[in-house]
Design a protein around this motif. Structure first.
Motif, PDB file in Angstrom:
ATOM      1  N   TRP A  23       0.818  -1.215   0.000  1.00 50.88           N
ATOM      2  CA  TRP A  23       0.000   0.000   0.000  1.00 50.88           C
ATOM      3  C   TRP A  23       0.848   1.260   0.000  1.00 50.88           C
ATOM      4  N   VAL A  24       1.982   1.233   0.656  1.00 51.48           N
ATOM      5  CA  VAL A  24       2.866   2.407   0.622  1.00 51.48           C
ATOM      6  C   VAL A  24       3.367   2.655  -0.799  1.00 51.48           C
ATOM      7  N   LEU A  25       3.821   1.592  -1.459  1.00 44.98           N
ATOM      8  CA  LEU A  25       4.310   1.755  -2.830  1.00 44.98           C
ATOM      9  C   LEU A  25       3.186   2.187  -3.767  1.00 44.98           C
ATOM     10  N   TYR A  26       2.012   1.605  -3.586  1.00 45.44           N
ATOM     11  CA  TYR A  26       0.894   1.962  -4.451  1.00 45.44           C
ATOM     12  C   TYR A  26       0.458   3.412  -4.214  1.00 45.44           C
ATOM     13  N   TYR A  27       0.493   3.839  -2.946  1.00 50.37           N
ATOM     14  CA  TYR A  27       0.148   5.233  -2.620  1.00 50.37           C
ATOM     15  C   TYR A  27       1.146   6.203  -3.259  1.00 50.37           C
ATOM     16  N   ILE A  28       2.443   5.897  -3.154  1.00 51.44           N
ATOM     17  CA  ILE A  28       3.460   6.768  -3.753  1.00 51.44           C
ATOM     18  C   ILE A  28       3.291   6.831  -5.267  1.00 51.44           C
ATOM     19  N   ASN A  30       0.532   6.302  -7.041  1.00 59.24           N
ATOM     20  CA  ASN A  30      -0.682   7.028  -7.404  1.00 59.24           C
ATOM     21  C   ASN A  30      -0.534   8.529  -7.175  1.00 59.24           C
ATOM     22  N   THR A  31       0.142   8.888  -6.086  1.00 60.56           N
ATOM     23  CA  THR A  31       0.354  10.318  -5.797  1.00 60.56           C
ATOM     24  C   THR A  31       1.193  10.974  -6.879  1.00 60.56           C
ATOM     25  N   ILE A  32       2.268  10.330  -7.282  1.00 63.21           N
ATOM     26  CA  ILE A  32       3.129  10.888  -8.340  1.00 63.21           C
ATOM     27  C   ILE A  32       2.389  10.928  -9.670  1.00 63.21           C
ATOM     28  N   ARG A  33       1.607   9.864  -9.946  1.00 59.45           N
ATOM     29  CA  ARG A  33       0.902   9.816 -11.237  1.00 59.45           C
ATOM     30  C   ARG A  33      -0.123  10.943 -11.361  1.00 59.45           C
ATOM     31  N   TRP A  34      -1.007  11.087 -10.358  1.00 62.33           N
ATOM     32  CA  TRP A  34      -2.036  12.119 -10.452  1.00 62.33           C
ATOM     33  C   TRP A  34      -1.477  13.504 -10.152  1.00 62.33           C
ATOM     34  N   GLY A  35      -0.451  13.585  -9.309  1.00 63.55           N
ATOM     35  CA  GLY A  35       0.168  14.883  -9.071  1.00 63.55           C
ATOM     36  C   GLY A  35       0.808  15.439 -10.331  1.00 63.55           C
ATOM     37  N   GLY A  36       1.463  14.577 -11.104  1.00 65.22           N
ATOM     38  CA  GLY A  36       2.043  15.021 -12.359  1.00 65.22           C
ATOM     39  C   GLY A  36       0.989  15.332 -13.400  1.00 65.22           C
ATOM     40  N   TYR A  37      -0.131  14.601 -13.361  1.00 72.75           N
ATOM     41  CA  TYR A  37      -1.185  14.814 -14.364  1.00 72.75           C
ATOM     42  C   TYR A  37      -1.866  16.177 -14.176  1.00 72.75           C
ATOM     43  N   PHE A  38      -2.135  16.552 -12.888  1.00 73.95           N
ATOM     44  CA  PHE A  38      -2.799  17.833 -12.602  1.00 73.95           C
ATOM     45  C   PHE A  38      -1.826  18.914 -12.130  1.00 73.95           C
ATOM     46  N   ASP A  39      -0.545  18.552 -12.085  1.00 70.24           N
ATOM     47  CA  ASP A  39       0.490  19.497 -11.668  1.00 70.24           C
ATOM     48  C   ASP A  39       0.205  20.051 -10.272  1.00 70.24           C
ATOM     49  N   ASP A  40      -0.222  19.157  -9.358  1.00 71.11           N
ATOM     50  CA  ASP A  40      -0.502  19.563  -7.990  1.00 71.11           C
ATOM     51  C   ASP A  40      -0.242  18.360  -7.084  1.00 71.11           C
ATOM     52  N   TYR A  41       0.997  18.196  -6.683  1.00 68.75           N
ATOM     53  CA  TYR A  41       1.389  17.024  -5.901  1.00 68.75           C
ATOM     54  C   TYR A  41       0.849  17.080  -4.470  1.00 68.75           C
ATOM     55  N   PHE A  52      -7.165   6.172  -0.470  1.00 67.08           N
ATOM     56  CA  PHE A  52      -6.580   4.873  -0.149  1.00 67.08           C
ATOM     57  C   PHE A  52      -7.172   4.284   1.132  1.00 67.08           C
ATOM     58  N   PHE A  53      -7.586   5.141   2.062  1.00 66.40           N
ATOM     59  CA  PHE A  53      -8.243   4.626   3.254  1.00 66.40           C
ATOM     60  C   PHE A  53      -9.518   3.878   2.876  1.00 66.40           C
ATOM     61  N   VAL A  54     -10.301   4.469   1.998  1.00 66.11           N
ATOM     62  CA  VAL A  54     -11.537   3.829   1.545  1.00 66.11           C
ATOM     63  C   VAL A  54     -11.225   2.606   0.688  1.00 66.11           C
ATOM     64  N   SER A  55     -10.220   2.721  -0.187  1.00 60.70           N
ATOM     65  CA  SER A  55      -9.867   1.597  -1.063  1.00 60.70           C
ATOM     66  C   SER A  55      -9.402   0.386  -0.254  1.00 60.70           C
ATOM     67  N   ILE A  56      -8.619   0.641   0.799  1.00 58.12           N
ATOM     68  CA  ILE A  56      -8.133  -0.463   1.637  1.00 58.12           C
ATOM     69  C   ILE A  56      -9.305  -1.166   2.305  1.00 58.12           C
ATOM     70  N   LEU A  57     -10.244  -0.387   2.862  1.00 56.31           N
ATOM     71  CA  LEU A  57     -11.417  -0.996   3.483  1.00 56.31           C
ATOM     72  C   LEU A  57     -12.219  -1.818   2.487  1.00 56.31           C
ATOM     73  N   PHE A 135      -7.335  -5.532  -9.025  1.00 54.34           N
ATOM     74  CA  PHE A 135      -5.879  -5.699  -8.974  1.00 54.34           C
ATOM     75  C   PHE A 135      -5.462  -6.421  -7.689  1.00 54.34           C
ATOM     76  N   VAL A 136      -5.971  -5.962  -6.545  1.00 55.38           N
ATOM     77  CA  VAL A 136      -5.614  -6.557  -5.257  1.00 55.38           C
ATOM     78  C   VAL A 136      -6.152  -7.986  -5.159  1.00 55.38           C
ATOM     79  N   SER A 137      -7.384  -8.206  -5.630  1.00 55.50           N
ATOM     80  CA  SER A 137      -7.979  -9.545  -5.556  1.00 55.50           C
ATOM     81  C   SER A 137      -7.205 -10.532  -6.418  1.00 55.50           C
ATOM     82  N   ALA A 138      -6.733 -10.066  -7.575  1.00 57.61           N
ATOM     83  CA  ALA A 138      -5.942 -10.946  -8.444  1.00 57.61           C
ATOM     84  C   ALA A 138      -4.661 -11.379  -7.749  1.00 57.61           C
ATOM     85  N   ILE A 139      -4.018 -10.445  -7.047  1.00 55.65           N
ATOM     86  CA  ILE A 139      -2.803 -10.787  -6.304  1.00 55.65           C
ATOM     87  C   ILE A 139      -3.114 -11.796  -5.205  1.00 55.65           C
ATOM     88  N   LYS A 140      -4.178 -11.538  -4.430  1.00 50.68           N
ATOM     89  CA  LYS A 140      -4.538 -12.423  -3.323  1.00 50.68           C
ATOM     90  C   LYS A 140      -4.933 -13.806  -3.821  1.00 50.68           C
TER      91      LYS A 140
END
Length: 353
Positions: A23-28, A30-41, A52-57, A135-140
């Protein structure tokens, strides 16, 4: 080896550290991907915390509750209903948290911004969540499948080892029963060889009961055991014309224990009471790409003995079953009667036993 005698587990427990790393790697990412897309990290980092809190639940609800309770049990309709209800619940949870903690504009990515839930927003959010869940279910599920496969493989291996041990154990009473019969015949004759038979039998019992506990033993030990058995039969039957040929370097060759004895026993069973020549050829060939052990035993028989059958008795049937469990179809076993001789030929691989 792990204990595989219990039920197979379909829900392998992944260590907590791997959850955190994922989750840490996925958060980093996603943050870089969308931050670069909207130019607002900074905004991307904040919104992804809520997201990610909601996604994890939602992901853990799906893989630890819905899948075991409905998918594994093939209850598809209840699963679909629960997925719809869960999607609505987690949509409003995420939207509410975004509104309270991040921005009153719950959908700033929209062309004119959006401050209230809508069907388009619901579809966009749910599709994003379903992407993460898939994605997560496929891994599990992949990890669970590998775990179940490994457990099944170990269980099958344990079952094969148990059957092989059982078959090997069958050879011991079979041999001792035959030898005790011979000893009984000598005692009836009050033969001077009876005490020597007892000594030889004691030596063989020590080998069979204590020295063949390993799945593979050195061939030289097995040959010494065969010699002891032949000496024992000589005491019972008198002089035996025996030829033992060993060709090739067999010092490092290992074979399953008690594999050749039934064929030797068969020779004495059908020819030990006659003027005979019994020949035993044991050959090891080390050829490029084909390291194999060749065993050939041939003895004269009485053609009028109607009890002789090319397939041999229970001992040889036992050996055939052991050979199949050990080598599948990667062995050659031929038995038959040729010109008043019973002949048995066995070829087994010795490389990577």
């Amino acid at each position: 080896m792990k204990n595989t005698s219990g039920p197979i587990t379909y829900n392998y427990a992944i260590p907590l550290k791997y959850h955190l790393v994922f989750w840490v790697l996925y958060y980093i990412f996603n943050t870089i991907r969308w931050g670069g897309y909207f130019d607002d990290y900074f905004y991307s980092a904040k919104s992804n915390l809520v997201s990610f809190f909601v996604s994890i639940l939602f992901c853990y609800w799906h893989i630890y509750v819905l899948i075991p309770k409905y998918i594994v049990r093939k209850k598809i309709i209840p699963y679909i209903i629960w997925m719809i209800v869960s999607s609505v619940f987690f949509y409003f949870l995420k939207t509410g948290m975004m509104y309270v903690f991040i921005d009153k504009t719950i959908w700033p990515e929209a062309p004119e911004g959006q401050t209230a839930p809508s069907l388009n927003h619901f579809i966009t959010v749910v599709l994003g969540e379903l992407y993460v869940i898939a994605f997560v279910s496929a891994i599990k599920l992949t990890i669970d499948w590998i775990s179940v496969k490994n457990q099944r493989d170990e269980l099958q291996k344990l079952q094969l080892q148990t059957e092989i041990k059982y078959l090997r154990a069958q050879m011991q009473p079979h041999f001792f029963f035959n030898t005790l019969n011979s000893l009984y015949a000598l005692t009836l004759k009050k033969s001077d060889n009876a005490p020597r038979v007892v000594v030889k039998l004691s030596e063989i019992m020590q080998y069979v009961l204590y020295e063949v506990q390993e799945p593979r033993i050195h061939l030289t030990r097995e040959i010494r055991y065969i010699n002891s058995y032949v000496n024992l039969e000589e005491l019972r039957c008198g002089n035996i014309d025996l030829t033992l040929n060993i060709i090739g370097n067999i010092e490092e060759v290992k074979t399953p224990p008690l594999l050749f004895l039934p064929f030797i026993e068969n020779c004495f069973k059908h020819g030990g009471h006659t003027e005979e020549r019994m020949q035993i050829d044991l050959t090891f060939k080390s050829l490029p790409g084909d390291q194999s052990l060749h065993f050939l035993v041939k003895n004269t028989i009485n053609p009028e003995d109607g009890s002789i059958k090319p397939k041999g008795g229970i001992g040889i049937k036992n050996v055939k079953r052991r050979l199949f469990l050990l080598y599948q179809n990667n062995f050659v076993l031929q038995t038959g009667i040729k010109k008043n001789h019973f002949v048995a030929y066995l070829k087994i691989p010795v490389k990577d036993n």
